[in-house]
Design an enzyme around this catalytic site. Structure first.
Site, PDB file in Angstrom:
ATOM      1  N   ARG A 148      49.438  38.647  -7.743  1.00  0.00           N
ATOM      2  CA  ARG A 148      49.653  37.831  -6.533  1.00  0.00           C
ATOM      3  C   ARG A 148      48.986  36.443  -6.463  1.00  0.00           C
ATOM      4  O   ARG A 148      48.067  36.312  -7.346  1.00  0.00           O
ATOM      5  CB  ARG A 148      49.013  38.569  -5.116  1.00  0.00           C
ATOM      6  CG  ARG A 148      49.604  40.095  -4.755  1.00  0.00           C
ATOM      7  CD  ARG A 148      48.749  40.724  -3.927  1.00  0.00           C
ATOM      8  NE  ARG A 148      49.394  41.892  -3.342  1.00  0.00           N
ATOM      9  CZ  ARG A 148      49.043  42.934  -4.087  1.00  0.00           C
ATOM     10  NH1 ARG A 148      47.777  43.199  -4.855  1.00  0.00           N
ATOM     11  NH2 ARG A 148      49.555  44.037  -3.524  1.00  0.00           N
ATOM     12  N   LYS A 176      44.484  43.339  -2.494  1.00  0.00           N
ATOM     13  CA  LYS A 176      44.141  43.322  -1.146  1.00  0.00           C
ATOM     14  C   LYS A 176      43.132  44.239  -0.844  1.00  0.00           C
ATOM     15  O   LYS A 176      42.881  45.503  -1.593  1.00  0.00           O
ATOM     16  CB  LYS A 176      45.401  44.023  -0.514  1.00  0.00           C
ATOM     17  CG  LYS A 176      46.790  43.365  -0.739  1.00  0.00           C
ATOM     18  CD  LYS A 176      47.865  43.932  -0.062  1.00  0.00           C
ATOM     19  CE  LYS A 176      49.315  43.133  -0.039  1.00  0.00           C
ATOM     20  NZ  LYS A 176      50.179  43.840   0.430  1.00  0.00           N
ATOM     21  N   HIS A 248      55.653  34.414  -5.740  1.00  0.00           N
ATOM     22  CA  HIS A 248      55.926  35.665  -5.673  1.00  0.00           C
ATOM     23  C   HIS A 248      57.394  35.942  -6.319  1.00  0.00           C
ATOM     24  O   HIS A 248      57.555  36.981  -6.747  1.00  0.00           O
ATOM     25  CB  HIS A 248      56.021  35.771  -4.147  1.00  0.00           C
ATOM     26  CG  HIS A 248      55.622  37.267  -3.661  1.00  0.00           C
ATOM     27  ND1 HIS A 248      54.448  37.757  -3.525  1.00  0.00           N
ATOM     28  CD2 HIS A 248      56.370  38.480  -3.657  1.00  0.00           C
ATOM     29  CE1 HIS A 248      54.243  38.902  -3.238  1.00  0.00           C
ATOM     30  NE2 HIS A 248      55.276  39.320  -3.372  1.00  0.00           N
ATOM     31  N   ARG A 251      56.089  37.292  -9.606  1.00  0.00           N
ATOM     32  CA  ARG A 251      55.990  38.700  -9.425  1.00  0.00           C
ATOM     33  C   ARG A 251      57.049  39.608  -9.333  1.00  0.00           C
ATOM     34  O   ARG A 251      57.026  40.584  -9.810  1.00  0.00           O
ATOM     35  CB  ARG A 251      54.891  38.919  -8.052  1.00  0.00           C
ATOM     36  CG  ARG A 251      54.513  40.346  -7.998  1.00  0.00           C
ATOM     37  CD  ARG A 251      53.575  40.050  -6.813  1.00  0.00           C
ATOM     38  NE  ARG A 251      53.070  41.316  -6.047  1.00  0.00           N
ATOM     39  CZ  ARG A 251      52.132  42.357  -6.298  1.00  0.00           C
ATOM     40  NH1 ARG A 251      51.540  42.302  -7.434  1.00  0.00           N
ATOM     41  NH2 ARG A 251      52.012  43.428  -5.613  1.00  0.00           N
ATOM     42  N   HIS A 274      50.391  48.311  -6.003  1.00  0.00           N
ATOM     43  CA  HIS A 274      51.087  48.693  -4.749  1.00  0.00           C
ATOM     44  C   HIS A 274      50.269  50.078  -4.287  1.00  0.00           C
ATOM     45  O   HIS A 274      50.214  51.098  -5.093  1.00  0.00           O
ATOM     46  CB  HIS A 274      52.460  49.097  -4.797  1.00  0.00           C
ATOM     47  CG  HIS A 274      53.436  47.932  -4.815  1.00  0.00           C
ATOM     48  ND1 HIS A 274      54.629  47.728  -5.308  1.00  0.00           N
ATOM     49  CD2 HIS A 274      53.041  46.615  -4.261  1.00  0.00           C
ATOM     50  CE1 HIS A 274      55.085  46.302  -5.142  1.00  0.00           C
ATOM     51  NE2 HIS A 274      54.218  45.803  -4.344  1.00  0.00           N
ATOM     52  N   TYR A 283      62.375  47.563  -6.066  1.00  0.00           N
ATOM     53  CA  TYR A 283      62.730  46.904  -7.274  1.00  0.00           C
ATOM     54  C   TYR A 283      63.786  47.767  -7.961  1.00  0.00           C
ATOM     55  O   TYR A 283      64.526  47.317  -8.812  1.00  0.00           O
ATOM     56  CB  TYR A 283      61.452  46.476  -8.170  1.00  0.00           C
ATOM     57  CG  TYR A 283      60.581  45.572  -7.512  1.00  0.00           C
ATOM     58  CD1 TYR A 283      60.729  44.291  -7.551  1.00  0.00           C
ATOM     59  CD2 TYR A 283      59.464  46.024  -7.082  1.00  0.00           C
ATOM     60  CE1 TYR A 283      59.911  43.453  -6.990  1.00  0.00           C
ATOM     61  CE2 TYR A 283      58.486  45.178  -6.396  1.00  0.00           C
ATOM     62  CZ  TYR A 283      58.598  43.668  -6.336  1.00  0.00           C
ATOM     63  OH  TYR A 283      57.887  43.040  -5.896  1.00  0.00           O
TER      64      TYR A 283
END
Length: 304
Positions: A148, A176, A248, A251, A274, A283
């Site tokens: 990110r 995160k 992004h 990514r 994730h 994806y």
């Protein structure tokens, strides 16, 4: 109550009293916006004045991976209205949501660049120029790690030094909620990172107090997410890439190209950081869609 939460309560009071919205509508606004503030808090943002278009775009992408198009559009309208209110009430000096467009319904799959487009993009910066070398480092790190934008701009020199000292060490990213993960650092990223540390960063560092930040701006301070967003967009335009390209996008491309190359979805999940494999599986739909297109255009029994 932090500044963002206070702004939310003032906004909800405004729509309830000044605009006379029904209780169930206000409740829907609250749900959407509390989720948005939680998203911001995970990134250490507790004041709407510190929000940039980057965070809003990332929030929309996360929603698009989980919700139907109509729900995403409604949530974005709520976010845009909150920021417009905060700006009008002088709580913030700018409105970062002003240029964010409501996504078209039905387009939930991420857009990946082709390998040829990625190669053109990465070749754009002038690596003989210190700023160009920094920009090349930013692009190579984004595509080479799938990180990110906040994870890349948050890197320190020590992180790079550890990764460069041992090929098996990898690059430590802080994602995160402060979660850390280690991703491999490929040869192309290593080469440009080494050149940047030797030939570009020292000259930028003397211009300001960037501390231990890895990527610096022209004033010698840590490169911001907003500036990184602008660099990527500018390089994409220079490379002649027609679609809108953001950090992004790199990514997305990283994940898509790994899966197209045969990588296991669980491995890609770990590399992307994730929490759920469900997010990563978005994806796989992209790659299957690509295969269908290739089959339809190339296989003799696919054409009617």
């Amino acid at each position: 109550m932090n500044a963002a939460e206070d702004a939310l309560e003032q906004y909800l009071a405004h729509v309830r009293v000044e605009r006379g919205l029904r209780a169930n509508t206000v409740a829907a606004y609250r749900r959407d916006l509390e989720r948005y503030l939680s998203f911001l808090a995970d990134r250490g943002v507790t004041d709407l004045g510190d929000v940039s278009p980057v965070e809003i775009s990332e929030h929309v992408r996360e929603l698009a991976a989980e919700l139907k198009g109509a729900s995403v559009a409604r949530a974005l309208v709520s976010v845009r209205n909150l920021h417009a209110f905060a700006h009008e009430e002088k709580m913030t000096s700018e409105n970062p949501a002003a240029e964010i467009q409501v996504p078209k319904l039905g387009k939930r799959l991420p857009k990946a660049l082709s390998v040829a487009e990625i190669e053109r993009l990465l070749a754009t910066p002038d690596r003989e120029d210190p700023i160009g070398l920094r920009d090349a480092t930013l692009l190579e790190l984004l595509y080479g790690t799938g990180a990110r934008i906040s994870e890349i701009t948050g890197l320190d020199v020590d992180d790079a030094t550890i990764a460069m000292a041992d090929e098996g060490a990898g690059l430590k990213l802080r994602g995160k909620g402060g979660k850390e993960r280690v991703v491999p650092l490929g040869s192309f990223a290593r080469e440009v990172l080494d050149a940047y540390l030797v030939r570009a960063r020292p000259g930028l560092a003397v211009k300001g107090d960037g501390g231990g930040a890895l990527l610096l701006n022209t004033l010698g301070r840590r490169l911001s997410r907003n500036s990184a967003f602008t660099i990527v967009s500018r390089c994409a335009r220079t490379a002649g890439i027609g679609t809108e390209v953001s950090p992004h996008s790199l990514r997305h491309s990283y994940a898509t190209h790994l899966l197209e190359g045969g990588a296991d979805v669980r491995v890609v999940q770990e590399l992307l950081g994730h929490a759920s494999v469900t997010t990563t599986q978005i994806y796989t739909e992209v790659t299957v869609g690509h295969l269908r297109e290739v089959y339809a255009s190339a296989h003799p029994r696919a054409r009617g």
